[in-house]
Design a protein around this motif. Structure first.
Motif, PDB file in Angstrom:
ATOM      1  N   PRO A 198      32.349  27.250  42.063  1.00  0.00           N
ATOM      2  CA  PRO A 198      31.014  27.636  42.762  1.00  0.00           C
ATOM      3  C   PRO A 198      30.029  27.918  41.782  1.00  0.00           C
ATOM      4  O   PRO A 198      28.817  27.334  42.003  1.00  0.00           O
ATOM      5  CB  PRO A 198      31.330  28.600  43.590  1.00  0.00           C
ATOM      6  CG  PRO A 198      32.960  28.658  44.232  1.00  0.00           C
ATOM      7  CD  PRO A 198      33.371  27.973  42.838  1.00  0.00           C
ATOM      8  N   GLN A 199      30.148  28.473  40.684  1.00  0.00           N
ATOM      9  CA  GLN A 199      29.243  28.692  39.434  1.00  0.00           C
ATOM     10  C   GLN A 199      29.293  27.597  38.525  1.00  0.00           C
ATOM     11  O   GLN A 199      28.753  27.757  37.645  1.00  0.00           O
ATOM     12  CB  GLN A 199      29.231  30.065  39.042  1.00  0.00           C
ATOM     13  CG  GLN A 199      28.900  30.978  40.170  1.00  0.00           C
ATOM     14  CD  GLN A 199      29.117  32.414  39.556  1.00  0.00           C
ATOM     15  OE1 GLN A 199      29.355  32.859  38.624  1.00  0.00           O
ATOM     16  NE2 GLN A 199      28.801  33.478  40.593  1.00  0.00           N
ATOM     17  N   PRO A 208      31.624  42.388  50.409  1.00  0.00           N
ATOM     18  CA  PRO A 208      32.313  41.092  50.984  1.00  0.00           C
ATOM     19  C   PRO A 208      33.521  40.699  50.452  1.00  0.00           C
ATOM     20  O   PRO A 208      34.519  40.419  50.853  1.00  0.00           O
ATOM     21  CB  PRO A 208      31.336  40.122  51.152  1.00  0.00           C
ATOM     22  CG  PRO A 208      30.123  40.702  51.488  1.00  0.00           C
ATOM     23  CD  PRO A 208      30.224  42.093  50.641  1.00  0.00           C
ATOM     24  N   PRO A 209      33.393  40.648  49.043  1.00  0.00           N
ATOM     25  CA  PRO A 209      34.579  40.101  48.437  1.00  0.00           C
ATOM     26  C   PRO A 209      35.795  41.266  48.213  1.00  0.00           C
ATOM     27  O   PRO A 209      37.115  40.941  48.400  1.00  0.00           O
ATOM     28  CB  PRO A 209      34.290  40.001  46.965  1.00  0.00           C
ATOM     29  CG  PRO A 209      32.781  39.899  46.818  1.00  0.00           C
ATOM     30  CD  PRO A 209      32.375  40.499  48.137  1.00  0.00           C
ATOM     31  N   GLN A 210      35.444  42.246  48.222  1.00  0.00           N
ATOM     32  CA  GLN A 210      36.502  43.591  48.440  1.00  0.00           C
ATOM     33  C   GLN A 210      36.961  43.749  49.789  1.00  0.00           C
ATOM     34  O   GLN A 210      38.177  43.805  49.909  1.00  0.00           O
ATOM     35  CB  GLN A 210      35.786  45.067  48.324  1.00  0.00           C
ATOM     36  CG  GLN A 210      35.452  45.010  46.853  1.00  0.00           C
ATOM     37  CD  GLN A 210      34.712  46.405  46.554  1.00  0.00           C
ATOM     38  OE1 GLN A 210      33.684  46.605  47.432  1.00  0.00           O
ATOM     39  NE2 GLN A 210      34.893  47.094  45.493  1.00  0.00           N
ATOM     40  N   GLN A 253      37.678  40.829  51.440  1.00  0.00           N
ATOM     41  CA  GLN A 253      38.650  39.885  51.352  1.00  0.00           C
ATOM     42  C   GLN A 253      39.632  40.383  50.633  1.00  0.00           C
ATOM     43  O   GLN A 253      41.039  40.025  50.980  1.00  0.00           O
ATOM     44  CB  GLN A 253      38.081  38.504  50.840  1.00  0.00           C
ATOM     45  CG  GLN A 253      38.886  37.519  50.741  1.00  0.00           C
ATOM     46  CD  GLN A 253      39.374  36.998  51.856  1.00  0.00           C
ATOM     47  OE1 GLN A 253      38.488  36.511  52.835  1.00  0.00           O
ATOM     48  NE2 GLN A 253      40.636  36.846  51.941  1.00  0.00           N
ATOM     49  N   TYR A 310      36.846  40.875  40.386  1.00  0.00           N
ATOM     50  CA  TYR A 310      35.967  40.173  41.226  1.00  0.00           C
ATOM     51  C   TYR A 310      34.971  39.150  40.307  1.00  0.00           C
ATOM     52  O   TYR A 310      34.565  39.522  39.391  1.00  0.00           O
ATOM     53  CB  TYR A 310      35.174  41.256  41.851  1.00  0.00           C
ATOM     54  CG  TYR A 310      36.087  41.822  43.041  1.00  0.00           C
ATOM     55  CD1 TYR A 310      36.520  41.473  44.241  1.00  0.00           C
ATOM     56  CD2 TYR A 310      36.132  43.254  42.563  1.00  0.00           C
ATOM     57  CE1 TYR A 310      37.228  42.213  45.046  1.00  0.00           C
ATOM     58  CE2 TYR A 310      37.227  43.973  43.571  1.00  0.00           C
ATOM     59  CZ  TYR A 310      37.673  43.408  44.720  1.00  0.00           C
ATOM     60  OH  TYR A 310      38.178  43.976  45.484  1.00  0.00           O
ATOM     61  N   TYR A 311      35.275  37.759  40.945  1.00  0.00           N
ATOM     62  CA  TYR A 311      34.529  36.628  40.077  1.00  0.00           C
ATOM     63  C   TYR A 311      34.221  35.684  40.833  1.00  0.00           C
ATOM     64  O   TYR A 311      34.938  35.240  41.883  1.00  0.00           O
ATOM     65  CB  TYR A 311      35.659  36.391  38.971  1.00  0.00           C
ATOM     66  CG  TYR A 311      35.064  35.084  38.114  1.00  0.00           C
ATOM     67  CD1 TYR A 311      33.881  35.274  37.396  1.00  0.00           C
ATOM     68  CD2 TYR A 311      35.602  33.770  38.288  1.00  0.00           C
ATOM     69  CE1 TYR A 311      33.609  34.201  36.566  1.00  0.00           C
ATOM     70  CE2 TYR A 311      35.245  32.637  37.679  1.00  0.00           C
ATOM     71  CZ  TYR A 311      34.424  33.132  36.690  1.00  0.00           C
ATOM     72  OH  TYR A 311      33.666  31.911  36.139  1.00  0.00           O
ATOM     73  N   GLU A 312      32.744  35.313  40.954  1.00  0.00           N
ATOM     74  CA  GLU A 312      32.508  34.305  41.563  1.00  0.00           C
ATOM     75  C   GLU A 312      32.636  34.613  43.239  1.00  0.00           C
ATOM     76  O   GLU A 312      32.601  33.746  44.183  1.00  0.00           O
ATOM     77  CB  GLU A 312      33.046  32.815  41.572  1.00  0.00           C
ATOM     78  CG  GLU A 312      32.746  32.150  39.936  1.00  0.00           C
ATOM     79  CD  GLU A 312      33.211  31.055  39.858  1.00  0.00           C
ATOM     80  OE1 GLU A 312      34.538  30.645  40.428  1.00  0.00           O
ATOM     81  OE2 GLU A 312      32.789  30.336  38.849  1.00  0.00           O
ATOM     82  N   GLY A 313      32.229  35.820  43.330  1.00  0.00           N
ATOM     83  CA  GLY A 313      32.158  36.272  44.796  1.00  0.00           C
ATOM     84  C   GLY A 313      33.638  36.468  45.538  1.00  0.00           C
ATOM     85  O   GLY A 313      33.603  36.690  46.828  1.00  0.00           O
ATOM     86  N   ARG A 314      34.523  36.434  44.826  1.00  0.00           N
ATOM     87  CA  ARG A 314      35.910  36.815  45.285  1.00  0.00           C
ATOM     88  C   ARG A 314      36.926  37.560  44.420  1.00  0.00           C
ATOM     89  O   ARG A 314      36.748  37.444  43.351  1.00  0.00           O
ATOM     90  CB  ARG A 314      36.558  35.488  45.815  1.00  0.00           C
ATOM     91  CG  ARG A 314      36.559  34.227  44.557  1.00  0.00           C
ATOM     92  CD  ARG A 314      37.026  32.945  44.901  1.00  0.00           C
ATOM     93  NE  ARG A 314      37.288  31.995  43.803  1.00  0.00           N
ATOM     94  CZ  ARG A 314      37.089  30.807  43.867  1.00  0.00           C
ATOM     95  NH1 ARG A 314      37.038  30.251  44.873  1.00  0.00           N
ATOM     96  NH2 ARG A 314      37.102  29.804  42.885  1.00  0.00           N
TER      97      ARG A 314
END
Lengths: 309, 114
Positions: free
Chosen positions: A29-30, A162-164, A166, B44-48
């Motif tokens: 994504p980045q 949000p990532p946490q 998940q 945590y990397y690239e939002g995940r």
């Protein structure tokens, strides 16, 4: 010009064939890294891997003996390795502490089952009426866990990014997989299982091959009489939780399947354990019975840390 | 002639990529076991969340596990700052390895008491 193109085009074609493999990697994504899909592990290694290490063995042992909180316990356990930031730390520790406090009645009920089982193993004869009454208490207590911890889970949702969220869902699913593996109904037929509960008992109690065979046979027979555990029910609850928890609007009170699932998991897990020890008790020597009873009392008095009261 | 060659170039690019895909298929990268994900602290990397396991970084993507075929620089830098104090790891409970510099999440695995 046409001649120039005719000369250059074959060179471009050759270069394209040679360079095709060096095309830019799939962009993350980045936009910097190659990614690919991992192969799913075979069923027998998906839960604990090919070679069980100490951390995995400890987790499996925990899931064999402690069932009282069902999914709520998995959530609390997932916080042990969520990777929080310093400013989240105190809030998450408090939420985890509150969840364990609200699961205490179920933990106490499970303790009563384990102690009754330990007494029965030590005596070589399990008092079934006493066990059944204790299991019924556990079923009731664990059914109350979801409502008791709902506010804590809501607070957790607000605390995590949000990532946490998940990550928590990933861990919850993983705990469920390991728990299912550790409490599988078909272990008695898996004679080559090296990491199951029977194998662990054989190691801890120095069982002879003949004792192992007798226990396995008796346990298999007993399990055919056990009430069935519905994995699909737990899976459906997990999917509902996962979908809700990873969204922005979450209310644990709106999840209607938690109470039943927690109660069913707790009773399945503890009944399976009881049936295993009931199968083992008549086969064990007095020394082995004493050792097995001590181990059960140790699990009954389980503390997560030295500071836990 | 020119048209044929120009059409052939994209085909050749695809052919080359397919050759590489076949060559890379020799390596089988298997997803981490559940017990590892349950007990390991992610980065945590690239939002995940991502997990370092068997020399790859893994992430969850639509119900399946994916991995970075080459290690992202940012994650490599993070990993370079991990200090694995094996001597302290033996005590039960979650031990975050010490870090050089500022605090950040550790790759330590939680160990449950028996």
């Amino acid at each position: 010009m046409k001649r120039l193109i005719s000369l250059i085009a074959p060179m471009l074609l050759a270069a394209a064939i040679g360079c095709g493999g060096g095309a830019p990697p799939a962009q993350s994504p980045q936009g910097s890294d190659q990614t690919a899909q991992a192969q799913p592990a075979a069923d027998n290694v998906a839960a604990v891997g090919e070679n069980e290490d100490d951390s995995t063995a400890d987790l499996a042992d925990h899931h064999r003996h402690h069932h009282h909180g069902g999914f709520a316990m998995f959530i609390a356990m997932s916080l042990d390795a969520i990777g929080e930031s310093p400013d989240q730390h105190d809030a998450i520790v408090k939420i985890q502490h509150d969840m364990h406090a609200k699961m205490q009645p179920a933990k106490d009920a499970e303790k009563a089952v384990l102690l009754a089982l330990a007494d029965g193993v030590a005596a070589g004869q399990v008092d079934q009426a006493k066990i059944d009454a204790a299991v019924a208490q556990l079923a009731t207590a664990s059914a109350g866990v979801h409502d008791a911890v709902a506010d804590s889970i809501n607070a957790l949702h607000k605390t995590l990014t949000p990532p946490q969220r998940q990550a928590l869902v990933d861990k919850l699913e993983s705990h469920l997989t390991v728990w299912n593996h550790a409490n599988a109904p078909d272990e008695p037929t898996a004679k080559d299982a090296h990491h199951g509960h029977i194998a662990q008992l054989a190691h801890e109690l120095q069982l002879s091959p003949d004792q192992v065979d007798k226990i396995r046979e008796s346990f298999a027979s007993s399990m055919t009489q056990a009430p069935k555990y519905d994995r699909a029910e737990a899976e459906a609850h997990f999917q509902a939780f996962a979908s809700a928890f990873t969204s922005e609007n979450f209310d644990a009170h709106a999840l209607t399947t938690g109470s039943a699932v927690n109660s069913h998991m707790a009773t399945w897990g503890v009944n399976r354990m009881v049936r295993l020890y009931e199968a083992a008790a008549p086969v064990l020597t007095p020394d082995q019975r004493a050792k097995a009873a001590d181990a059960l009392r140790h699990h009954a008095n389980y503390k997560r840390s030295d500071s836990e009261t | 002639m020119r048209t044929a060659l120009l059409l052939a170039i994209p085909f050749a690019l695809a052919l080359g990529t397919a050759h590489e895909a076949r060559a890379q298929a020799i390596e089988v990268v298997v997803e981490p076991p559940a017990a590892f994900i349950a007990t390991a602290a992610p980065e945590y990397y690239e939002g995940r969340p991502v997990y370092w396991y068997n020399n790859y970084w893994y992430y969850r993507d639509h119900g399946r596990w994916g991995y970075y075929r080459s290690e992202p620089v940012w994650l490599r830098d993070r990993r370079a700052h991990w200090v694995d104090r094996r001597g302290e790891y033996v005590r039960h409970g979650y031990v975050r390895p010490a870090y050089r510099g500022e605090w950040h999440p550790a790759p330590a695995r939680y160990r449950y008491r028996r």
